[in-house]
Every structure is written in structure tokens, then in C-alpha cells.
Design an enzyme around this catalytic site. Structure first.
Site, PDB file in Angstrom:
ATOM      1  N   GLY A  31       0.721  -1.234  -0.009  1.00 33.83           N
ATOM      2  CA  GLY A  31      -0.077  -0.145  -0.040  1.00 33.83           C
ATOM      3  C   GLY A  31       0.840   1.267  -0.086  1.00 33.83           C
ATOM      4  N   GLY A  36       5.557   4.305  -8.707  1.00 35.35           N
ATOM      5  CA  GLY A  36       6.365   3.162  -8.917  1.00 35.35           C
ATOM      6  C   GLY A  36       5.293   1.975  -8.932  1.00 35.35           C
ATOM      7  CG  HIS A  37       3.349   0.754  -5.512  1.00 27.59           C
ATOM      8  ND1 HIS A  37       3.546   1.806  -4.637  1.00 27.59           N
ATOM      9  CD2 HIS A  37       3.856  -0.315  -4.823  1.00 27.59           C
ATOM     10  CE1 HIS A  37       3.919   1.447  -3.561  1.00 27.59           C
ATOM     11  NE2 HIS A  37       4.225   0.038  -3.613  1.00 27.59           N
ATOM     12  CD  GLN A 153      10.621  -7.556  -2.238  1.00 34.59           C
ATOM     13  OE1 GLN A 153      10.651  -7.237  -1.102  1.00 34.59           O
ATOM     14  NE2 GLN A 153       9.914  -6.890  -3.169  1.00 34.59           N
ATOM     15  CB  VAL A 176       9.126   4.937 -10.794  1.00 35.14           C
ATOM     16  CG1 VAL A 176       8.434   6.353 -11.143  1.00 35.14           C
ATOM     17  CG2 VAL A 176       8.675   3.774 -11.832  1.00 35.14           C
ATOM     18  CB  SER A 185      10.592   4.509  -1.153  1.00 31.82           C
ATOM     19  OG  SER A 185      10.510   3.946   0.219  1.00 31.82           O
TER      20      SER A 185
HETATM   21  P1  AMP Z   1       6.229  -2.256  -1.586  1.00 30.24           P
HETATM   22  O1  AMP Z   1       4.815  -1.733  -1.510  1.00 30.24           O
HETATM   23  O2  AMP Z   1       7.189  -1.125  -1.179  1.00 30.24           O
HETATM   24  O3  AMP Z   1       6.417  -3.552  -0.759  1.00 30.24           O
HETATM   25  O4  AMP Z   1       6.428  -2.442  -2.966  1.00 30.24           O
HETATM   26  C1  AMP Z   1       5.621  -3.334  -3.651  1.00 30.24           C
HETATM   27  C2  AMP Z   1       6.357  -3.550  -5.032  1.00 30.24           C
HETATM   28  O5  AMP Z   1       6.638  -2.192  -5.769  1.00 30.24           O
HETATM   29  C3  AMP Z   1       7.529  -4.126  -5.009  1.00 30.24           C
HETATM   30  O6  AMP Z   1       7.810  -4.865  -6.093  1.00 30.24           O
HETATM   31  C4  AMP Z   1       8.473  -3.126  -5.103  1.00 30.24           C
HETATM   32  O7  AMP Z   1       9.870  -3.411  -5.761  1.00 30.24           O
HETATM   33  C5  AMP Z   1       8.019  -2.214  -5.784  1.00 30.24           C
HETATM   34  N1  AMP Z   1       8.687  -0.752  -6.175  1.00 30.24           N
HETATM   35  C6  AMP Z   1       8.674  -0.016  -4.940  1.00 30.24           C
HETATM   36  N2  AMP Z   1       9.184   1.172  -5.019  1.00 30.24           N
HETATM   37  C7  AMP Z   1       9.380   1.199  -6.477  1.00 30.24           C
HETATM   38  C8  AMP Z   1       9.813   2.319  -7.414  1.00 30.24           C
HETATM   39  N3  AMP Z   1      10.277   3.442  -7.050  1.00 30.24           N
HETATM   40  N4  AMP Z   1       9.857   1.721  -8.824  1.00 30.24           N
HETATM   41  C9  AMP Z   1       9.188   0.789  -9.135  1.00 30.24           C
HETATM   42  N5  AMP Z   1       8.772  -0.267  -8.401  1.00 30.24           N
HETATM   43  C10 AMP Z   1       8.844  -0.171  -7.013  1.00 30.24           C
END
Ligand code: AMP
Length: 284
Positions: A31, A36-37, A153, A176, A185
Site C-alpha cells: 500500500g 512505482g506501483h 528481494q 521509478v 518509496s
Molecule cells: P512495497 O509496497 O514497497 O512493498 O513494494 C511493492 C512493489 O513495488 C515491489 O515489487 C517493489 O519493488 C515495487 N516498488 C517499490 N518502489 C518502486 C519504485 N520506485 N519503482 C518501481 N517499483 C517499485
């Protein structure tokens, strides 16, 4: 957009799509969705007939004293973003549904998971692999999409899929970034303005390494030093690790002879930030 909180109901929806021979792509998230998501969601839409986004702040991947309690949560905002992005189904399981109070079974990788992030955050990847395996079993996706932002990861998920023979194709999305290079992030929201300014040091360090690599430098001692100098120039940045690993094995290397990943982990106050870049054919 369908919204489901129960694992059983998720299986029923999945079963209906399977009966029609329709492919499903899963984007697992915790969430606090950002661009990026949303990029991963676009890739998922291109790879399958239906996109499922899972949203679950997974307690087993947080260590004691980490930010599980204060991790940003806004389900309704995230649901709206998913709906606007054309997501078919938002799966946000309840904690009680995902973990029995006396659960004792985990999925663990016993080599790479103990290095780097796993060294600083013991048990972190055990929690990640366990929850991803559980999400794969609940959603039964044909495709799952993960970001390069979390390179270790991603490597571990690919290894889990290989070693446990999960029938899931893994698709990866590029990192991103903000205009100044800071990787998006959910944790960036914790940064105070002066920390936010210093936080670009991760990206600048990685770019400095890529520039030296492009100039022909292959000695990891030198490339790491170039990155450390950038991070150490920031008064509040504390380095957790700066490393260069082989892209295939994720083992640290001393000379970059094959495509590698430069990895940076830095603390700014209580906030931990990680980032990485490829050193390889397209590595600058
Ligand atoms: P998270 O919600 O932070 O656990 O991330 C969920 C997914 O989004 C994971 O596959 C992360 O690698 C990806 N993710 C997080 N930050 C970015 C970003 N800046 N660019 C691309 N993917 C991202």
C-alpha cells in the site's frame, strides 16, 4: 473494481477467471501506492487479462523496532488509485486471515537472504518469501510483477519460484524516480526536508559508479570508494552497506567482469533507504 478481503473469496474469483481460461497478473504491495506501483500495474495489465493488486502490510517482514506500526496506511486512497489505474480486483486480506496466531511455517532462503539487507534486517526475507508464497497460493496468478528497486528481494523471489517450482512467471519493472533521482518509496514520506535533500545521495552515488564504470573502471574497491565518498559527504547519511554483486548469483564481486548490481543502503535519521543500479552493457 472488485474488492476482496477473504482468501476463500479470492480463490472463488480466481476460479471463475480460470474457468474462462483468462490469465491473471498479480502486483503485490504494502500500500501507500505511488507511481512505482502504478508502473508495475501497467506492466501487469499488458501481461494478462486481469490485474489483481494485493495490499497487505506484512508483519513478518518487519523486525522488532522497525516501522510496522507507523507504516503509512490509507486503504481508501489506495483503492481509488487502483480503480483509476484499471485494476480488476483489490485483495486486502485481514491479518487474522493471513496468519494464524500460532503459525510456525515459513519459507526461507538460506544463503543470499542472510547477506546485505538480510544482514541488517535479520528475518526480513523470510517474512517476504513467506508472504509472497502465501499470496501466490491465494491468488494463483499466471504472472507476478515486482520492482527492480528491491533488487535482492527480486532475486530471492526468482530463486523461490525456481526452487519451489511455482507456476508463476515473474515480470520486473524499472525503478521509478523523482525528478532529482530519489527512488520513489512509501518511506520517503518519513523524511524531514533537510533529510529529503540529502537523500539524493543514493542516486548520485550510483550514478558516480556508473560513470566510472562507463569510463572503464572494473575494480570494485575503486567503484565502492566512489560511491562511499558521495554518501559520506552528506552530514546525516549513515551507510548500512555499499556493495557490488554479480547479477546472476547476487554474490559480491571484486572485479566487474559480468553484469553486476551496485547496491546502496543508507539511513537518514530513523529512515532507511535502499537503491541500486545495473553495471553492465547498458550500465552507462
Ligand atoms: P512495497 O509496497 O514497497 O512493498 O513494494 C511493492 C512493489 O513495488 C515491489 O515489487 C517493489 O519493488 C515495487 N516498488 C517499490 N518502489 C518502486 C519504485 N520506485 N519503482 C518501481 N517499483 C517499485
Amino acid at each position: 473494481m472488485e474488492r476482496i478481503e477473504q482468501i476463500e473469496a479470492m480463490r472463488v474469483s480466481r476460479g471463475a477467471w480460470r474457468a474462462r481460461d483468462e490469465r491473471v497478473a498479480l502486483v503485490p504491495t504494502m500500500g501507500a501506492l505511488h507511481e512505482g506501483h502504478l508502473t508495475l500495474i501497467k506492466q501487469a495489465a499488458a501481461a494478462a487479462d486481469h490485474v489483481v493488486v494485493s495490499l497487505f502490510v506484512n508483519p513478518t517482514q518487519f523486525g522488532p523496532g522497525e516501522d510496522f506500526q507507523r507504516y503509512p496506511r490509507d486503504l481508501e486512497r489506495d483503492a481509488q488509485l487502483c480503480e483509476d489505474a484499471g485494476v480488476d480486483l483489490l485483495f486486502s486480506p485481514a491479518l487474522e486471515d493471513m496468519y494464524a496466531p500460532d503459525h510456525t511455517v515459513y519459507v526461507e532462503e538460506v544463503d543470499v537472504a542472510r547477506q546485505l539487507e538480510g544482514m541488517v534486517r535479520p528475518g526480513h526475507f523470510r517474512g517476504v518469501l513467506t508472504v509472497v508464497a502465501k499470496l501466490f497460493l491465494a491468488v494463483q496468478p499466471d504472472v507476478a510483477v515486482f520492482g527492480q528497486k528491491d533488487a535482492q528481494q527480486l532475486w530471492l523471489i526468482l530463486r523461490m519460484v525456481r526452487d519451489l517450482n511455482f507456476p508463476v512467471q515473474i515480470v520486473t519493472g524499472p525503478t521509478v524516480r523523482e525528478a532529482d533521482g530519489l527512488a520513489l518509496s512509501s518511506r520517503n514520506a518519513y523524511l524531514e526536508p533537510d533529510q529529503r535533500a540529502q537523500a539524493t545521495c543514493l542516486y548520485r552515488a550510483l550514478q558516480a559508479a556508473r560513470t566510472r564504470y562507463a569510463d572503464g573502471e572494473r575494480n570494485v574497491y575503486v567503484l565502492r570508494k566512489v560511491m562511499m565518498d558521495v554518501v559520506e559527504a552528506e552530514p546525516d547519511a549513515e551507510m548500512d552497506y555499499i556493495e557490488i554483486v554479480d547479477e546472476q548469483s547476487f554474490a559480491p564481486v571484486t572485479t566487474v567482469l559480468r553484469p553486476a548490481r551496485a547496491l546502496v543502503a543508507v539511513r537518514l535519521g530513523k529512515t532507511r533507504l535502499i537503491d541500486n543500479e545495473r553495471l553492465g552493457d547498458d550500465g552507462g
